[in-house]
Design a protein around this motif. Structure first.
Motif, mmCIF file in Angstrom:
data_model
loop_
_atom_site.group_PDB
_atom_site.id
_atom_site.type_symbol
_atom_site.label_atom_id
_atom_site.label_comp_id
_atom_site.label_asym_id
_atom_site.label_seq_id
_atom_site.Cartn_x
_atom_site.Cartn_y
_atom_site.Cartn_z
ATOM 1 N N VAL A 1 -21.296 -12.338 -9.579
ATOM 2 C CA VAL A 1 -20.552 -11.936 -8.385
ATOM 3 C C VAL A 1 -19.623 -10.804 -8.803
ATOM 4 O O VAL A 1 -18.518 -11.055 -9.291
ATOM 5 C CB VAL A 1 -19.756 -13.121 -7.798
ATOM 6 C CG1 VAL A 1 -19.070 -12.699 -6.500
ATOM 7 C CG2 VAL A 1 -20.669 -14.311 -7.544
ATOM 8 N N ARG A 2 -20.098 -9.582 -8.628
ATOM 9 C CA ARG A 2 -19.382 -8.417 -9.174
ATOM 10 C C ARG A 2 -18.374 -7.887 -8.157
ATOM 11 O O ARG A 2 -18.561 -6.850 -7.527
ATOM 12 C CB ARG A 2 -20.392 -7.362 -9.611
ATOM 13 C CG ARG A 2 -21.255 -7.908 -10.756
ATOM 14 C CD ARG A 2 -22.361 -7.010 -11.191
ATOM 15 N NE ARG A 2 -23.156 -7.654 -12.251
ATOM 16 C CZ ARG A 2 -24.241 -7.130 -12.791
ATOM 17 N NH1 ARG A 2 -24.686 -5.941 -12.390
ATOM 18 N NH2 ARG A 2 -24.898 -7.784 -13.735
ATOM 19 N N ASN A 3 -17.313 -8.672 -8.048
ATOM 20 C CA ASN A 3 -16.236 -8.387 -7.124
ATOM 21 C C ASN A 3 -14.946 -8.402 -7.928
ATOM 22 O O ASN A 3 -14.717 -9.309 -8.725
ATOM 23 C CB ASN A 3 -16.234 -9.456 -6.013
ATOM 24 C CG ASN A 3 -15.114 -9.275 -5.020
ATOM 25 O OD1 ASN A 3 -13.945 -9.423 -5.342
ATOM 26 N ND2 ASN A 3 -15.496 -8.967 -3.779
ATOM 27 N N ILE A 4 -14.084 -7.409 -7.704
ATOM 28 C CA ILE A 4 -12.889 -7.275 -8.534
ATOM 29 C C ILE A 4 -11.984 -8.501 -8.432
ATOM 30 O O ILE A 4 -11.400 -8.945 -9.421
ATOM 31 C CB ILE A 4 -12.094 -5.993 -8.151
ATOM 32 C CG1 ILE A 4 -10.966 -5.753 -9.159
ATOM 33 C CG2 ILE A 4 -11.592 -6.061 -6.734
ATOM 34 C CD1 ILE A 4 -11.434 -5.468 -10.556
ATOM 35 N N VAL B 1 -9.889 -13.724 -10.850
ATOM 36 C CA VAL B 1 -9.851 -15.188 -10.779
ATOM 37 C C VAL B 1 -10.468 -15.799 -12.037
ATOM 38 O O VAL B 1 -9.943 -16.766 -12.600
ATOM 39 C CB VAL B 1 -10.589 -15.693 -9.523
ATOM 40 C CG1 VAL B 1 -10.763 -17.211 -9.581
ATOM 41 C CG2 VAL B 1 -9.823 -15.301 -8.268
ATOM 42 N N ALA B 2 -11.586 -15.215 -12.481
ATOM 43 C CA ALA B 2 -12.257 -15.719 -13.681
ATOM 44 C C ALA B 2 -11.359 -15.587 -14.905
ATOM 45 O O ALA B 2 -11.268 -16.508 -15.730
ATOM 46 C CB ALA B 2 -13.566 -14.964 -13.897
ATOM 47 N N THR B 3 -10.690 -14.451 -15.031
ATOM 48 C CA THR B 3 -9.801 -14.230 -16.173
ATOM 49 C C THR B 3 -8.622 -15.206 -16.153
ATOM 50 O O THR B 3 -8.284 -15.824 -17.172
ATOM 51 C CB THR B 3 -9.264 -12.789 -16.165
ATOM 52 O OG1 THR B 3 -10.362 -11.873 -16.194
ATOM 53 C CG2 THR B 3 -8.372 -12.532 -17.373
ATOM 54 N N MET C 1 -19.620 -9.500 -1.319
ATOM 55 C CA MET C 1 -19.109 -10.104 -2.545
ATOM 56 C C MET C 1 -19.705 -9.470 -3.807
ATOM 57 O O MET C 1 -19.261 -9.743 -4.913
ATOM 58 C CB MET C 1 -19.391 -11.604 -2.558
ATOM 59 C CG MET C 1 -18.605 -12.390 -1.519
ATOM 60 S SD MET C 1 -16.839 -12.462 -1.860
ATOM 61 C CE MET C 1 -16.796 -13.507 -3.298
ATOM 62 N N GLY C 2 -20.719 -8.630 -3.622
ATOM 63 C CA GLY C 2 -21.346 -7.978 -4.779
ATOM 64 C C GLY C 2 -22.203 -8.921 -5.598
ATOM 65 O O GLY C 2 -22.218 -8.861 -6.834
#
Length: 285
Positions: free
Chosen positions: A114-117, A122-124, A177-178
């Motif tokens: 999901v390549r969304n900024i 959120v992942a980080t 959402m990419g």
């Protein structure tokens, strides 16, 4: 040794060997294993691949060690006292590394698909949040104060909930959402949507209340918690060695699931190629 415990212990060792074989089998069959240097977009894809296979391998190996030498951290108990390897310190240290690795692996898989900024942020944050969760876990293991486990499990639950929300929006609005268009990505999203709520429900209605009740009972009974110095010293040895079925029967269900289903999920997340179909589409265009 109780016969039922013996069967379970042997089964855990066979399961661990099977998991290590599956990990190597899937890794060795990967195209990145066969020819990593010549693969297109190697700088980005291989960096992610190497990170995922490392995190996955770390989790699988640690789970194999923990399944071979079972322990009950809070009670300072071990199945067999074989020195330092049976100690709570070693077991909890390995578990800390493995659980942070699994959180990073799970969140990395989402970020790759999901390549969304906003999702990347959120992942980080999720990875760092789970590092903090491990700190609270150590607090509880050292002092025997269950409040730390309540906070730890709450953070894990929040992480899973974020994953479910991201998967839901990604399924409803894939372009916005990419979302990477591959079968593996769709499988990942479905797994999160189907299994995620079950995990969250378990944590909210069973796991977290269990620790909260223990913490409440300790407060009501005015339990004297261990100091950090006393608690840390206890972690370097197994205080009680036992093969009593009545002791281990409560640990067997969750340990069996933890060292099987969770390990298989880690193997899949770490060795699945999420880029195949998207690369083919890019070549056609």
């Amino acid at each position: 040794e109780d016969a039922r415990c013996h069967v379970w212990r042997v089964g855990m060792r066979i399961l661990s060997a099977f998991n290590l074989f599956i990990l190597y089998d899937r890794w060795s069959k990967s195209k990145y294993f066969a020819s990593p240097i010549n693969h297109e977009d190697s700088t980005i894809i291989l960096r992610a691949w190497n990170s995922r296979i490392f995190l996955s391998s770390l989790y699988v190996v640690v789970c194999a060690i923990r399944a071979t030498w079972p322990r009950k951290d809070g009670k300072r108990m071990c199945y067999y006292d074989e020195g330092l390897i049976s100690s709570v310190f070693v077991g909890r240290s390995l578990a800390t590394v493995a659980e942070v690795a699994f959180a990073a692996l799970f969140l990395m898989a989402i970020a790759l698909n999901v390549r969304n900024i906003a999702v990347q942020y959120v992942a980080t944050i999720g990875v760092f949040a789970n590092v903090i969760a491990q700190m609270f876990c150590w607090f509880s293991v050292i002092t025997t104060n269950q409040l730390g486990h309540v906070i730890e499990q709450s953070i894990w639950t929040a992480t899973a909930t974020c994953g479910i929300v991201i998967a839901a929006f990604s399924s409803l609005f894939p372009k916005q959402m990419g979302v990477v268009s591959t079968p593996a990505t769709q499988t990942l999203l479905r797994m999160i949507l189907y299994l995620g709520p079950l995990y969250v429900a378990f944590m909210v209605f069973i796991d977290i209340p269990m620790y909260a009740n223990r913490a409440q009972k300790d407060l009501e009974s005015h339990k004297q918690f261990k100091s950090f110095e006393e608690g840390i010293l206890e972690l370097f040895s197994c205080q009680t060695e036992t093969q009593d079925f009545d002791i281990w029967k409560h640990e067997m269900p969750w340990m069996t699931l933890y060292f099987s289903v969770a390990v298989w999920a880690a193997i899949w997340l770490g060795t699945t190629d999420f880029n195949t179909n998207s690369e083919k589409k890019q070549k056609k265009n």
